[in-house]
Design a protein around this motif. Sequence first.
Motif, PDB file in Angstrom:
ATOM      1  N   UNK A 100       0.802  -1.213   0.000  1.00 13.14           N
ATOM      2  CA  UNK A 100       0.000   0.000   0.000  1.00 13.14           C
ATOM      3  C   UNK A 100       0.833   1.261   0.000  1.00 13.14           C
ATOM      4  N   UNK A 101       2.134   1.128  -0.231  1.00 13.38           N
ATOM      5  CA  UNK A 101       3.024   2.293  -0.250  1.00 13.38           C
ATOM      6  C   UNK A 101       3.685   2.475  -1.619  1.00 13.38           C
ATOM      7  N   UNK A 102       3.138   1.829  -2.641  1.00 11.38           N
ATOM      8  CA  UNK A 102       3.640   1.918  -4.014  1.00 11.38           C
ATOM      9  C   UNK A 102       5.061   1.374  -4.162  1.00 11.38           C
ATOM     10  N   UNK A 103       5.449   0.456  -3.271  1.00  7.40           N
ATOM     11  CA  UNK A 103       6.814  -0.057  -3.309  1.00  7.40           C
ATOM     12  C   UNK A 103       7.061  -0.884  -4.568  1.00  7.40           C
ATOM     13  N   UNK A 104       6.082  -1.699  -4.965  1.00  2.00           N
ATOM     14  CA  UNK A 104       6.227  -2.478  -6.187  1.00  2.00           C
ATOM     15  C   UNK A 104       6.423  -1.583  -7.396  1.00  2.00           C
ATOM     16  N   UNK A 105       5.650  -0.512  -7.449  1.00  2.71           N
ATOM     17  CA  UNK A 105       5.758   0.446  -8.551  1.00  2.71           C
ATOM     18  C   UNK A 105       7.134   1.116  -8.558  1.00  2.71           C
ATOM     19  N   UNK A 106       7.595   1.544  -7.396  1.00  2.00           N
ATOM     20  CA  UNK A 106       8.886   2.223  -7.301  1.00  2.00           C
ATOM     21  C   UNK A 106      10.035   1.288  -7.692  1.00  2.00           C
ATOM     22  N   UNK A 107       9.971   0.039  -7.230  1.00  3.22           N
ATOM     23  CA  UNK A 107      11.003  -0.925  -7.590  1.00  3.22           C
ATOM     24  C   UNK A 107      10.986  -1.223  -9.086  1.00  3.22           C
ATOM     25  N   UNK A 108       9.777  -1.434  -9.621  1.00  3.87           N
ATOM     26  CA  UNK A 108       9.658  -1.743 -11.042  1.00  3.87           C
ATOM     27  C   UNK A 108      10.180  -0.629 -11.922  1.00  3.87           C
ATOM     28  N   UNK A 109       9.815   0.606 -11.599  1.00  5.67           N
ATOM     29  CA  UNK A 109      10.284   1.746 -12.402  1.00  5.67           C
ATOM     30  C   UNK A 109      11.794   1.906 -12.285  1.00  5.67           C
ATOM     31  N   UNK A 110      12.341   1.648 -11.096  1.00  6.78           N
ATOM     32  CA  UNK A 110      13.790   1.764 -10.907  1.00  6.78           C
ATOM     33  C   UNK A 110      14.528   0.690 -11.699  1.00  6.78           C
ATOM     34  N   UNK A 111      13.973  -0.530 -11.735  1.00  5.31           N
ATOM     35  CA  UNK A 111      14.582  -1.610 -12.516  1.00  5.31           C
ATOM     36  C   UNK A 111      14.553  -1.277 -14.002  1.00  5.31           C
ATOM     37  N   UNK A 112      13.455  -0.706 -14.455  1.00  4.69           N
ATOM     38  CA  UNK A 112      13.339  -0.309 -15.864  1.00  4.69           C
ATOM     39  C   UNK A 112      14.401   0.723 -16.210  1.00  4.69           C
ATOM     40  N   UNK A 113      14.614   1.680 -15.314  1.00  3.51           N
ATOM     41  CA  UNK A 113      15.638   2.696 -15.551  1.00  3.51           C
ATOM     42  C   UNK A 113      17.033   2.072 -15.597  1.00  3.51           C
ATOM     43  N   UNK A 114      17.281   1.088 -14.724  1.00  3.73           N
ATOM     44  CA  UNK A 114      18.580   0.407 -14.734  1.00  3.73           C
ATOM     45  C   UNK A 114      18.765  -0.326 -16.068  1.00  3.73           C
ATOM     46  N   UNK A 115      17.709  -0.945 -16.563  1.00  5.78           N
ATOM     47  CA  UNK A 115      17.788  -1.671 -17.836  1.00  5.78           C
ATOM     48  C   UNK A 115      18.097  -0.717 -18.986  1.00  5.78           C
ATOM     49  N   UNK A 116      17.494   0.471 -18.942  1.00  6.55           N
ATOM     50  CA  UNK A 116      17.767   1.475 -19.976  1.00  6.55           C
ATOM     51  C   UNK A 116      19.213   1.935 -19.910  1.00  6.55           C
ATOM     52  N   UNK A 117      19.715   2.118 -18.692  1.00  6.86           N
ATOM     53  CA  UNK A 117      21.105   2.539 -18.526  1.00  6.86           C
ATOM     54  C   UNK A 117      22.072   1.509 -19.099  1.00  6.86           C
ATOM     55  N   UNK A 118      21.656   0.225 -19.074  1.00  5.13           N
ATOM     56  CA  UNK A 118      22.480  -0.857 -19.614  1.00  5.13           C
ATOM     57  C   UNK A 118      22.205  -1.096 -21.096  1.00  5.13           C
ATOM     58  N   UNK A 119      21.497  -0.139 -21.722  1.00  5.04           N
ATOM     59  CA  UNK A 119      21.213  -0.161 -23.154  1.00  5.04           C
ATOM     60  C   UNK A 119      20.352  -1.355 -23.579  1.00  5.04           C
ATOM     61  N   UNK A 120      19.511  -1.828 -22.675  1.00  9.99           N
ATOM     62  CA  UNK A 120      18.613  -2.930 -23.010  1.00  9.99           C
ATOM     63  C   UNK A 120      17.505  -2.437 -23.935  1.00  9.99           C
ATOM     64  N   UNK A 121      17.073  -3.301 -24.828  1.00 14.91           N
ATOM     65  CA  UNK A 121      15.990  -2.935 -25.746  1.00 14.91           C
ATOM     66  C   UNK A 121      14.658  -3.558 -25.331  1.00 14.91           C
ATOM     67  N   UNK A 122      14.734  -4.737 -24.681  1.00 21.76           N
ATOM     68  CA  UNK A 122      13.512  -5.401 -24.240  1.00 21.76           C
ATOM     69  C   UNK A 122      13.718  -5.984 -22.844  1.00 21.76           C
ATOM     70  N   UNK A 123      12.685  -5.845 -22.023  1.00 24.93           N
ATOM     71  CA  UNK A 123      12.708  -6.344 -20.649  1.00 24.93           C
ATOM     72  C   UNK A 123      11.623  -7.409 -20.506  1.00 24.93           C
ATOM     73  N   UNK A 124      12.025  -8.586 -20.071  1.00 20.80           N
ATOM     74  CA  UNK A 124      11.146  -9.756 -20.017  1.00 20.80           C
ATOM     75  C   UNK A 124      10.777 -10.068 -18.566  1.00 20.80           C
ATOM     76  N   UNK A 125       9.607 -10.675 -18.364  1.00 24.05           N
ATOM     77  CA  UNK A 125       9.242 -11.152 -17.023  1.00 24.05           C
ATOM     78  C   UNK A 125       8.315 -12.340 -17.120  1.00 24.05           C
ATOM     79  N   UNK A 126       8.261 -13.110 -16.027  1.00 25.46           N
ATOM     80  CA  UNK A 126       7.360 -14.252 -15.907  1.00 25.46           C
ATOM     81  C   UNK A 126       6.545 -14.093 -14.629  1.00 25.46           C
ATOM     82  N   UNK A 127       5.294 -14.538 -14.680  1.00 22.79           N
ATOM     83  CA  UNK A 127       4.446 -14.419 -13.499  1.00 22.79           C
ATOM     84  C   UNK A 127       3.333 -15.460 -13.562  1.00 22.79           C
ATOM     85  N   UNK A 128       2.332 -15.266 -12.725  1.00 20.99           N
ATOM     86  CA  UNK A 128       1.164 -16.150 -12.710  1.00 20.99           C
ATOM     87  C   UNK A 128      -0.085 -15.292 -12.598  1.00 20.99           C
TER      88      UNK A 128
END
Length: 320
Positions: free
Chosen positions: A252-280
């Motif tokens: 309830x503190x938007x922690x998942x959102x903050x972590x996800x956006x930060x990971x996306x930014x890290x991926x961009x910094x590493x020049x990634x073009x596509x980010x993959x995930x698996x879930x249920x």
Amino acid sequence: MNIFKKTGKMALGSRLRLLTAKITEDAAQIYALYNVEFSPKWFPVFFVLSEEGEKTITEIAADIGHSQPSVTKIVQEMLLAGLIDENLKSNDKRRNVVGLTEKGKVLSENIKVQCGDIDVAIDGIIAEANHNLWEAIEEWEFLLEQKSLLRRVQEQKKLRESTDVQVVDYEPKYQTAFRTLNEEWISNYFEMEEADYKALDNPEEYILNKGGKILVALYNNEPVGVCALIKMDDPDYDFEMAKMAVSPKAQGKSIGWLLGKAIIERAKELKASKLYLESNTILKPAINLYIKMGFQKIVGRSTPYKRCNIQMVLDLTEKE
């Protein structure tokens, strides 16, 4: 009143109740002024029956926005006053229809004169005031129908608390939290698998040394959320966003959102073009979060996890 200057807007309900009590008190005296034996709280029910004729309790409740028990209580009081009849003839015998008696219909005509005087008096208040309360109430009703006060406070609480969350890079001291947080949610819904143990027991070897990242969310300096960016050996996908976990006590503190956006930014910094995930798909809040971030469903890629039934990808080359 001084008390409301001190409390501020959080006493809105109390202030409105006080204003309502004052108006209701005056309304009772106004009925007496016109020699009408009538309770102000009856008016919505009385008005609907006067204008639209016989109705069921359910229909009246829907028309005036009251609960059925509230309408039933008012109807019983008006029955005792001789203003309405119940169990009137209906095509459906299961429908308890109520309507005005002759006494009620005569009273309706008398009240119309009173209502005319009240309208003029209220128009006078509106003309004297800087703000039109009647129009403001209508506007507030519309806005609260779109989004309740409770929902608005929940969003503000979430936003405020999210500003106290700090996302930091992984350090060895967070290894226990990385494993514990992930093991907690995985065990709650599924069962730990071999691939889980590899990543959680040896994050440096399995994730960091291969060019990946791990981020940790701190709330009051306590690790309450984690997420990893794992380098993939795949020609189509550069990195995988994985091992996202948030402590139940910190939800309830938007922690998942903050972590996800930060990971996306890290991926961009590493020049990634596509980010993959698996879930249920049973993890509906998580799936909704990924969709909000821009991930889209894909099919056809093999996975080491039994629990995986949905795969998603985010194109980092698309402009936001």
